[in-house]
Design an enzyme around this catalytic site. Sequence first.
Site, PDB file in Angstrom:
ATOM      1  N   GLU A  57       0.831  -1.213   0.000  1.00  0.00           N
ATOM      2  CA  GLU A  57       0.000   0.000   0.000  1.00  0.00           C
ATOM      3  C   GLU A  57       0.864   1.262   0.000  1.00  0.00           C
ATOM      4  O   GLU A  57       0.525   2.255  -0.654  1.00  0.00           O
ATOM      5  CB  GLU A  57      -0.919   0.029   1.226  1.00  0.00           C
ATOM      6  CG  GLU A  57      -1.924  -1.117   1.297  1.00  0.00           C
ATOM      7  CD  GLU A  57      -1.397  -2.317   2.083  1.00  0.00           C
ATOM      8  OE1 GLU A  57      -0.192  -2.626   1.993  1.00  0.00           O
ATOM      9  OE2 GLU A  57      -2.207  -2.948   2.777  1.00  0.00           O
ATOM     10  N   CYS A  91      -2.622  -3.494   7.121  1.00  0.00           N
ATOM     11  CA  CYS A  91      -2.174  -3.560   8.513  1.00  0.00           C
ATOM     12  C   CYS A  91      -2.483  -2.229   9.215  1.00  0.00           C
ATOM     13  O   CYS A  91      -2.975  -1.281   8.595  1.00  0.00           O
ATOM     14  CB  CYS A  91      -0.671  -3.860   8.569  1.00  0.00           C
ATOM     15  SG  CYS A  91       0.351  -2.466   8.085  1.00  0.00           S
TER      16      CYS A  91
HETATM   17 ZN   LIG Z   1       0.786  -2.517   5.819  1.00  0.00          ZN
END
Ligand SMILES: [Zn+2]
Length: 174
Positions: A57, A91
Amino acid sequence: MEAAAAERWMDRALRMAKEALENGEVPVGCLMVYNNEILGKGRNEVNETKNATRHAEMVAIDQVLDWCHQHNKDPSEVFAHTVLYVTVEPCIMCAAALRLMKIPLVVYGCQNERFGGCGSVLNISSANLTDPGEPFQCIAGYRAEEAVDMLKTFYRQENPNAPKSKVRKKECNK
Ligand SMILES: [Zn+2]
């Protein structure tokens, strides 16, 4: 969000996750789509760059920022209409980054049981935080089985190097 298009984007993200797996990285792939165009894509490159923050990301966010710079576009306007397609639940770190960039929608595959920031460990995506960015919506479960299979393969490969097994070896030598 059109289902057929989402399927197509997720298919590409899964191919990137596979490439990460083949390169000894945590198998996560993602795309940032704006007006039906891919402005950024990334796969995890932590080991390659020896930089623990280079999650898929983060790589994709940097590419979108580069695109905005090259095309003289306002990043806040672009990110506000960008959808992230990612094979694994972002995350905690990445979920916070997505909030700060004010990305409205994340479509993801499987849960991230170790570090997930969209519900699995913490719920950064929808938390009621006064300052850091905007909450974003999640659509989970797209091609989740394929994504989780790749994660399992990765962590199986990683296991022989875990400290626990070394301890066991020593005990056996006694
Ligand atoms: Zn991450």
